[in-house]
Design a protein around this motif. Structure first.
Motif, short mmCIF file in Angstrom:
data_model
loop_
_atom_site.label_atom_id
_atom_site.label_comp_id
_atom_site.label_asym_id
_atom_site.label_seq_id
_atom_site.Cartn_x
_atom_site.Cartn_y
_atom_site.Cartn_z
N TRP A 169 29.59 -5.65 0.52
CA TRP A 169 28.96 -5.63 2.25
C TRP A 169 30.06 -7.75 1.74
O TRP A 169 30.59 -8.15 3.45
N MET A 170 30.82 -7.68 1.29
CA MET A 170 30.98 -9.48 1.05
C MET A 170 31.93 -9.00 1.48
O MET A 170 33.06 -9.80 2.15
N MET A 171 33.43 -8.04 0.69
CA MET A 171 34.16 -6.91 1.37
C MET A 171 34.19 -6.91 2.89
O MET A 171 35.53 -7.41 3.50
N TYR A 172 33.60 -6.69 3.31
CA TYR A 172 33.28 -6.77 5.05
C TYR A 172 33.22 -8.08 5.50
O TYR A 172 33.94 -7.94 7.18
N ARG A 173 32.42 -9.09 4.90
CA ARG A 173 32.39 -9.73 5.80
C ARG A 173 33.86 -11.02 5.66
O ARG A 173 33.80 -11.27 6.34
N CYS A 174 34.49 -11.19 4.29
CA CYS A 174 35.59 -11.90 4.00
C CYS A 174 36.80 -11.30 4.39
O CYS A 174 38.24 -11.23 4.27
N GLY A 175 36.65 -9.96 4.53
CA GLY A 175 37.86 -9.24 5.42
C GLY A 175 39.41 -8.46 4.08
O GLY A 175 40.32 -8.82 3.85
N TRP A 176 38.26 -8.00 2.75
CA TRP A 176 39.09 -8.23 1.49
C TRP A 176 39.61 -9.63 1.41
O TRP A 176 41.04 -9.90 0.61
N ALA A 177 39.06 -10.56 1.37
CA ALA A 177 39.51 -11.69 0.71
C ALA A 177 40.22 -11.93 1.94
O ALA A 177 41.64 -13.41 1.49
N THR A 178 40.53 -11.96 3.33
CA THR A 178 41.84 -12.03 4.10
C THR A 178 41.46 -13.37 5.14
O THR A 178 42.37 -13.32 5.90
N LYS A 179 40.34 -13.75 5.09
CA LYS A 179 40.16 -14.38 6.30
C LYS A 179 40.27 -15.81 6.56
O LYS A 179 39.78 -16.37 5.28
N GLU A 180 40.22 -15.97 7.16
CA GLU A 180 40.96 -17.52 6.84
C GLU A 180 39.58 -18.22 6.53
O GLU A 180 38.23 -18.98 7.01
N GLY A 181 39.62 -19.41 6.24
CA GLY A 181 38.02 -19.70 4.79
C GLY A 181 37.05 -19.22 3.60
O GLY A 181 36.61 -19.29 3.58
N GLN A 182 38.11 -17.56 3.97
CA GLN A 182 36.85 -17.13 3.09
C GLN A 182 38.09 -16.16 1.97
O GLN A 182 38.02 -15.27 1.48
N GLU A 183 39.16 -17.26 1.57
CA GLU A 183 40.39 -16.52 0.61
C GLU A 183 40.14 -16.44 -0.76
O GLU A 183 40.91 -15.64 -1.35
#
Length: 197
Positions: free
Chosen positions: A55-69
């Protein structure tokens, strides 16, 4: 065997539970290096923790979203986790749980913790037919999480990237083999009864 519709699944030991959060590197890096949240981590804001890695991967886009790297695995004290659940209310009004909307709103104002049940995700980050816990911590709960309950913090961004690369290569068995081993959390009887719509 069919999964229960709502169940806490997490990596846990006799004394700890692992939850995930994603941050910008300037917060995530120092937190992982020190094993605790830095002073720059805002203790007066609501923060959401997730026991589900996917679910965390979904939320952060596999650690690619800005501010969620930067993805952190935060090991917290089980007593603190259960305190958060005991002091929680659902994040939205549920007619079957709350007698009326005004009662729910009063609960919401009083509670330092919010519970949300969101669809669990598969390796392609598609929704599954059962739900995972998200726990929102505010006020006292956020401060206790950062300064009392946290036992260890690890940077699992490289793991997120490695699993994502395997998924992109369609090597799902290898990707699945690297996932954290999340098991049903043995919540005490009645702990979740008011948190299940």
């Amino acid at each position: 065997m069919q999964q229960p519709q709502r169940e806490i699944r997490a990596v846990h030991t006799a004394s700890t539970v692992t939850v995930y959060q994603a941050y910008a590197p300037e917060i995530g890096g120092p937190a992982a290096r020190a094993g605790r949240f830095p002073a720059a981590w805002k203790r007066d804001r609501m923060t959401w923790i997730k026991p589900s890695f996917l679910w965390m991967m979904y939320r952060c886009g596999w650690a690619t979203k800005e501010g969620q790297e930067t993805v952190l695995a935060v090991e917290i004290d089980r007593e603190g986790f259960e305190w958060a659940l005991r002091n929680a209310c659902l994040s939205s009004y549920q007619p079957g749980v709350h007698p009326d909307r005004a009662t729910w709103q009063r609960e919401l104002r009083r509670s330092p913790t919010r519970v949300q049940w969101d669809p669990e995700r598969d390796l392609h980050l598609q929704p599954l037919p059962y739900r995972s816990l998200q726990l929102g911590l505010a006020g006292e709960a956020a401060r206790r999480y950062a300064d009392e309950w946290t036992v260890a913090i690890r940077d699992v961004t490289p793991l997120a990237h490695e699993i994502h690369a395997l998924v992109r290569d369609d090597d799902l068995d290898s990707a699945r083999g690297l996932l954290p081993r999340e098991e049903p959390y043995p919540a005490a009887e009645g702990l979740l009864s008011s948190l299940q719509p």
